[in-house]
Write a protein that holds these residues in place. Structure first.
Motif, PDB file in Angstrom:
ATOM      1  N   UNK A 207       8.837   3.295  13.321  1.00  0.00           N
ATOM      2  CA  UNK A 207       8.662   4.305  12.282  1.00  0.00           C
ATOM      3  C   UNK A 207       9.708   4.159  11.174  1.00  0.00           C
ATOM      4  N   UNK A 208      10.927   3.815  11.550  1.00  0.00           N
ATOM      5  CA  UNK A 208      11.964   3.586  10.538  1.00  0.00           C
ATOM      6  C   UNK A 208      11.610   2.380   9.674  1.00  0.00           C
ATOM      7  N   UNK A 209      11.089   1.343  10.292  1.00  0.00           N
ATOM      8  CA  UNK A 209      10.683   0.156   9.540  1.00  0.00           C
ATOM      9  C   UNK A 209       9.509   0.478   8.607  1.00  0.00           C
ATOM     10  N   UNK A 210       8.579   1.294   9.078  1.00  0.00           N
ATOM     11  CA  UNK A 210       7.465   1.720   8.227  1.00  0.00           C
ATOM     12  C   UNK A 210       8.000   2.486   7.023  1.00  0.00           C
ATOM     13  N   UNK A 211       8.978   3.359   7.242  1.00  0.00           N
ATOM     14  CA  UNK A 211       9.581   4.108   6.131  1.00  0.00           C
ATOM     15  C   UNK A 211      10.250   3.155   5.133  1.00  0.00           C
TER      16      UNK A 211
ATOM     17  N   UNK B 147      -0.330  -1.093   7.279  1.00  0.00           N
ATOM     18  CA  UNK B 147       0.482  -2.287   7.527  1.00  0.00           C
ATOM     19  C   UNK B 147      -0.373  -3.546   7.393  1.00  0.00           C
ATOM     20  N   UNK B 148      -1.621  -3.461   7.822  1.00  0.00           N
ATOM     21  CA  UNK B 148      -2.544  -4.581   7.636  1.00  0.00           C
ATOM     22  C   UNK B 148      -2.768  -4.886   6.166  1.00  0.00           C
TER      23      UNK B 148
ATOM     24  N   UNK C 290       6.488  -7.120  11.988  1.00  0.00           N
ATOM     25  CA  UNK C 290       7.411  -6.605  13.009  1.00  0.00           C
ATOM     26  C   UNK C 290       7.103  -5.141  13.299  1.00  0.00           C
ATOM     27  N   UNK C 291       6.911  -4.343  12.248  1.00  0.00           N
ATOM     28  CA  UNK C 291       6.598  -2.917  12.440  1.00  0.00           C
ATOM     29  C   UNK C 291       5.292  -2.752  13.210  1.00  0.00           C
TER      30      UNK C 291
END
Length: 130
Positions: free
Chosen positions: A6-10, A84-85, A112-113
């Motif tokens: 979730x941090x990586x998505x942010x 992400x896709x 990675x996310x």
């Protein structure tokens, strides 16, 4: 693992908000410094094209933020996976059509996310079944 995903998505959302700002508002001022191999006169001629690309990056960022705000874990994963896709696809196209480096900046963190998100959902499902 889920918190890292979730941090990586942010962070990816922030990156795409930055790209959107850059393409929509700083193309002619900062663009020539960032893309120093492009002819300087190119930037004024392509300002509308860059702004159009910027809005798509803004859509990616908003979609990722939306995913972070969803409370239902299954739907959060589904929406995050979708956006992400999209980011990975945009990165592949950038790597092919612009240059490899900008593509990697999008492909690697999004992949990675995505992997962490799905690994964490599998481990959560396994713990719930136990």
């Amino acid at each position: 693992m889920k918190k890292v995903a979730l941090a990586l998505i942010a962070l990816i959302a922030l990156l795409h908000f930055y790209i959107a700002w850059f393409e929509m508002f700083a193309w002619t001022t900062r663009g020539p410094r960032v893309f120093d191999t492009f002819p300087p006169e190119l930037f004024e001629q392509t300002v509308q094209m860059a702004a159009n690309q910027g809005i798509y990056n803004a859509f990616l960022a908003v979609g990722l933020v939306w995913a972070l705000l969803i409370k239902d874990l299954k739907w959060q994963r589904n929406v995050a996976t979708c956006f992400l896709g999209f980011v990975i696809t945009a990165g592949v196209v950038a790597a092919i059509t612009v240059s490899f480096r900008p593509g990697l900046v999008q492909i690697v963190p999004a992949t990675i996310a995505l992997v962490l998100l799905h690994l964490s959902s599998r481990s959560t499902s396994a713990m719930q079944k136990s």
